[in-house]
Design an enzyme around this catalytic site. Structure first.
Site, mmCIF file in Angstrom:
data_model
loop_
_atom_site.group_PDB
_atom_site.id
_atom_site.type_symbol
_atom_site.label_atom_id
_atom_site.label_comp_id
_atom_site.label_asym_id
_atom_site.label_seq_id
_atom_site.Cartn_x
_atom_site.Cartn_y
_atom_site.Cartn_z
ATOM 1 N N LYS A 79 0.851 -1.183 0.000
ATOM 2 C CA LYS A 79 0.000 0.000 0.000
ATOM 3 C C LYS A 79 0.891 1.238 0.000
ATOM 4 O O LYS A 79 1.897 1.288 0.709
ATOM 5 C CB LYS A 79 -0.904 -0.019 1.236
ATOM 6 C CG LYS A 79 -1.902 1.135 1.302
ATOM 7 C CD LYS A 79 -2.849 0.988 2.492
ATOM 8 C CE LYS A 79 -3.836 2.137 2.562
ATOM 9 N NZ LYS A 79 -4.806 1.981 3.671
ATOM 10 N N SER A 154 -9.714 2.298 2.753
ATOM 11 C CA SER A 154 -8.780 3.029 1.905
ATOM 12 C C SER A 154 -7.794 2.123 1.166
ATOM 13 O O SER A 154 -7.129 2.560 0.236
ATOM 14 C CB SER A 154 -7.988 4.039 2.748
ATOM 15 O OG SER A 154 -7.182 3.369 3.706
ATOM 16 N N SER A 178 -10.260 -0.109 6.945
ATOM 17 C CA SER A 178 -9.639 0.027 5.625
ATOM 18 C C SER A 178 -8.930 -1.213 5.105
ATOM 19 O O SER A 178 -8.441 -1.214 3.980
ATOM 20 C CB SER A 178 -8.666 1.207 5.613
ATOM 21 O OG SER A 178 -9.366 2.423 5.681
#
Length: 492
Positions: A79, A154, A178
């Site tokens: 990420k 997210s 998330s």
């Protein structure tokens, strides 16, 4: 070999160790898939092909020399919130579009030490603020199950990359759901560990008392392999717990589902907005666990109505504090031709941050301001303690707590939900972060539009092994985690 992306982490590890294929061949295979498919999915912000191949060659040398780890040579996607030395780290924001980190986050460094091969950095909501990955400066990521739908957020890029078979597993972060919500939207397994279990050093902060890194993969077994790398104490992180991590892979069969007491909060299944298909699939999965020997126990979680308002006071307040460092002076985006220092601050921040980040900074700054600090922030922290106590009381009578991961399946891209509607969609995930508990999402079926549905299991502190074990055994008895999106199948 054309089907390397279909192999589990264990199969990849065994194949590399047995020289059935090399890390270079495996890495090239994934890079070709990214080149072929990712223009449709848009999961990657940065693909590090040259570095990945160099790491793969080093992994092959280690494998040949006999000094490899169990994961040496296996590719991974990070990420884009984890700092990576010499590689752009953006947090999905224009503010950091030009930022190249001089160091690695602990999670990245541990991955390198284990011999993992970094394929690249994947997309996310800006500064991890959002539930759809649409707030990214680099554009929306698509859900591989339906390209006109969001992958969640997210950690949407992490989820989409794994669901499209563009990485075997990925790192994610979870501040209010998330990891679990995008895992649910994309048909994956995703674990949010206990707060302090995984180092936050080098993980760009959103809300420091809530953020936690974790693994995202197809199965509990795959997540366990990555947790073995990610978990553990880190002296560089003052919130990291000095507690030995488990061997999560060895413990996969360690929890007996027979006799396991699963708490069913009656409030969670009567929430307005809970989709009928989601409710049905979650109830079917609980029935399956009951058939495997689990005991379903109705419980009361009395603080449910407080989750959203408490979270959306504490998280923006911490975001306001954390994001004040982005001022156009030291690093990151800087406006052109500022007339004075105040103009530099104002324009750098208003031009560098997107609307959702600005909204949360403003909310948080207001909650922390003189005259409102006690009325809002302090009161929210007191309610947070009550939420934690509510869970601890429940764990006196049950082993784990079950809930949907999200009240609906994936939204359409551009659905333009209001901020309030978006925030209410986090009802099932926020409390876990407020209480610092671990939780996991497992895929349990599909709605009538063939979009994935997820079951969330919440555990007591330090029970990651238990959660992974329960989901692992559920996945031995079902095949939802093996289902693949059409875009992954078509490009096999």
């Amino acid at each position: 070999m054309t089907d390397l992306h279909r192999l589990s982490i264990r199969e990849l590890s065994e194949g590399l160790a047995g020289a059935k294929f090399s890390s270079r061949e495996l890495t090239e295979h994934y890079l070709k898939r990214i080149e072929k498919i990712d223009a449709q999915v848009k999961s990657y912000v940065t693909v590090t092909a040259e570095q990945a191949l160099a790491q793969a060659d080093a992994a092959d040398a280690a494998l040949k020399a006999g000094n490899a780890t169990v994961l040496t040579g296996v590719p991974i996607a990070h990420k884009d919130i984890f700092c990576t030395q010499g590689i752009k780290t953006t947090a999905g924001s224009k503010m950091l579009d030009n930022f190249i980190s001089p160091y690695d986050a602990t999670v990245v460094a541990k991955g390198k030490a284990a011999g993992l091969v970094t394929l690249g950095k994947v997309n996310m909501d800006e500064f991890a603020m959002g539930s759809t990955s649409e707030s990214s400066y680099f554009g929306a990521t698509a859900n591989p199950w339906a390209l006109d739908h969001v992958p969640g957020g997210s950690s949407g890029g992490s989820a989409a990359a794994v669901a499209a078979d563009l990485a075997p597993f990925a790192t994610g972060t979870d501040t209010g759901g998330s990891i679990r919500q995008p895992a649910s939207f994309c048909g994956l397994t995703g674990l949010k560990p206990t707060y302090g279990r995984v180092s936050r050093f080098g993980m760009i902060a959103y809300a420091s008392s809530l953020d936690q890194g974790g693994p995202m993969a197809r199965s509990a077994e795959d997540c366990a392999y990555l947790m073995n790398v990610m978990a553990g104490h880190d002296a560089k992180d003052s919130t990291s717990i000095e507690k030995d991590a488990d061997d999560y892979v060895a413990n996969l069969s360690g929890t007996s589902v027979k006799g396991l007491r699963i708490g069913i909060p009656k409030q969670y299944f009567n929430v307005a907005g809970l989709d009928a298909d989601v409710k049905a699939r979650v109830e079917e999965s609980l029935k399956k666990l009951e058939e495997m020997g689990a005991i379903l126990v109705e419980i009361d979680l009395t603080m449910t109505d407080a989750y959203v308002p408490t979270y959306y006071l504490i998280a923006p307040a911490e975001a306001s504090s954390n994001l004040q460092r982005f001022d156009g002076v030291r690093y990151g985006y800087r406006c052109e031709n500022p007339v004075d220092l105040m103009d530099l601050y104002k324009r750098s921040r208003s031009e560098g941050f997107g609307p959702e980040v600005q909204r949360r900074i403003l909310i948080g700054t207001y909650a922390l301001s003189a005259g409102y600090y006690d009325a809002y922030y302090v009161k929210a922290q007191k309610v947070r303690r009550l939420i934690q106590q509510d869970f601890l009381k429940a764990f006196e009578s049950v082993d784990v707590i079950a809930a949907p991961a999200a009240p609906t399946t994936a939204y359409k891209i551009g659905a333009n939900l209001s901020p309030t509607e978006m925030y209410l969609g986090d009802i099932y995930t926020l409390a876990v972060n407020l209480a610092g508990l671990p939780a996991i999402n497992a895929p349990v079926g599909f709605d009538k539009e063939n979009l994935p549905v997820g079951l969330q299991l919440i555990g007591n502190y330090w029970s990651e092994s238990q959660l992974l074990s329960v989901v692992y055994q559920y996945q031995q008895a079902t095949d939802w985690h093996t289902k693949r999106a059409a875009i992954a199948e078509e490009n096999a």
